[in-house]
Design an enzyme around this catalytic site. Structure first.
Site, PDB file in Angstrom:
ATOM      1  CG  ASP A 165      36.936  78.606  73.588  1.00 28.77           C
ATOM      2  OD1 ASP A 165      35.774  79.245  74.027  1.00 28.77           O
ATOM      3  OD2 ASP A 165      36.702  77.302  73.023  1.00 28.77           O
ATOM      4  CE  LYS A 233      38.396  74.281  74.234  1.00 29.15           C
ATOM      5  NZ  LYS A 233      38.923  75.343  72.948  1.00 29.15           N
ATOM      6  CE  LYS A 269      35.151  74.264  71.903  1.00 25.44           C
ATOM      7  NZ  LYS A 269      36.201  75.264  71.481  1.00 25.44           N
TER       8      LYS A 269
END
Length: 333
Positions: A165, A233, A269
């Site tokens: 991430d 995300k 996400k």
């Protein structure tokens, strides 16, 4: 051809030229503007959809299977990570049928502890195992040199991370240096490659709370996908507002449009601030109504959360017994 080369070729095809500042600016600023009122009204309408009792059980189990159970604190220890993994492996000791979460998400230096604690359960969540995700690239600020960001990523992958991430350079994005942001994402994507030729999945965190406008969030979403992100995300969870339903809806519309244009499916996400099953159900409905029910699987949708699992477990128990358990039923993070 490497995944990075494939991503760049796709970007060139979509952009009609090399992904430099001028070409990216022309494309990103040529996207249709976001109707903020319409977006928020649609998100609000989706948020009012009710789920019948017969479907609620399915929804709660689905939410659990899509959670990245997270600890990202400066005071994290190996012991805390082992406790997180224990909870991921056995969310509800009283109900062996409880699904496993999709992943545990930790800092890069904690990856080895998470991998060791997972043991045989470490693996692909689409195969019923639990992945290890690591935040990287000087998370949460992203304020570091590219060399450090790449080393941060490579170290986590070498330690066994299945997913990275990363955070984009929001300052560069807001200054319109789109080529720099593109190149950094592309190089981090390359740093996700393992010696055997496989790659860790790359989630690109845009930190939507710092991007100020829906138009910027839409542009950052397209830019992240063009550069090779496997997921887009919302947030680090360290900046407010973090995940919101309108922002997630906008990102889902982007991956839907990308799929229609290229045939490629990109994940989404939302992370930060999703704490109750009631809120999570709104996201599940929004995914199904926007991108499609096929996105409701771990390689295409995740919740980044630390406390959401507790509430979902309490709601599952309520469906089974007709009453809520005491406060000691779940571990309190």
């Amino acid at each position: 051809m490497t995944t990075t080369e494939l991503s760049r070729r796709t970007a060139v095809d979509v952009l009609g030229g090399e992904p430099d500042d001028a070409t990216l600016r022309r494309f990103l600023h040529g996207l249709p503007g976001v109707d903020a009122v319409g977006l928020e009204q649609r998100a609000a309408a989706l948020g009012t959809r009710s789920i019948k009792t017969t479907s609620k059980s399915w929804a709660l189990d689905k939410i659990i299977s899509l959670i990245d159970l997270t600890t990202l604190e400066g005071a994290d220890t190996a012991g805390k990570v082992r406790s997180l993994v224990a909870k991921a492996k056995t969310p509800d000791a009283s109900d062996p049928a409880t699904p496993l979460v999709a992943a545990v998400c930790v800092y890069g230096d904690m990856v080895g502890h998470a991998v060791e604690a997972l043991g045989a359960l470490h693996g692909d969540p689409d195969d019923g195992r639990i992945a290890v995700a690591a935040v990287a690239t000087a998370f949460p600020s992203g304020r570091a040199s590219l060399d450090i960001k790449l080393a941060d990523t490579a170290d986590a992958v070498a330690a066994g991370a299945d997913e990275i991430d990363m955070v984009i350079d929001r300052g560069a994005f807001l200054e319109g240096r789109y080529g720099l942001v593109f190149d950094q994402i592309a190089q981090v994507k390359e740093a996700c490659r393992r010696a055997d030729g496989t790659s860790a999945s790359l989630k690109v965190i845009m930190e939507t709370g710092e991007l100020n406008t829906y138009d910027n969030i839409k542009r950052a979403s397209w830019l992240s996908i063009l550069a090779g992100g496997d997921f887009i995300k919302t947030s680090t969870g360290k900046v407010q507002p973090a995940a919101t339903l309108p922002t997630t809806l906008l990102m889902l519309e982007t991956v839907r449009d990308w799929h229609r244009a290229t045939g490629e499916k990109i994940g989404v996400k939302p992370a930060g601030g999703i704490r109750t099953s009631k809120d999570a159900v709104k996201y599940i409905v929004t995914v199904a109504e926007t991108a499609g029910e096929e996105w409701l699987q771990p390689h295409l949708f995740r919740f980044g959360a630390s406390s959401l699992l507790n509430d979902v477990l309490l709601q599952r128990q309520k469906l089974t017994t007709g009453h809520y358990s005491g406060p000691d039923y779940v571990t309190i993070d």
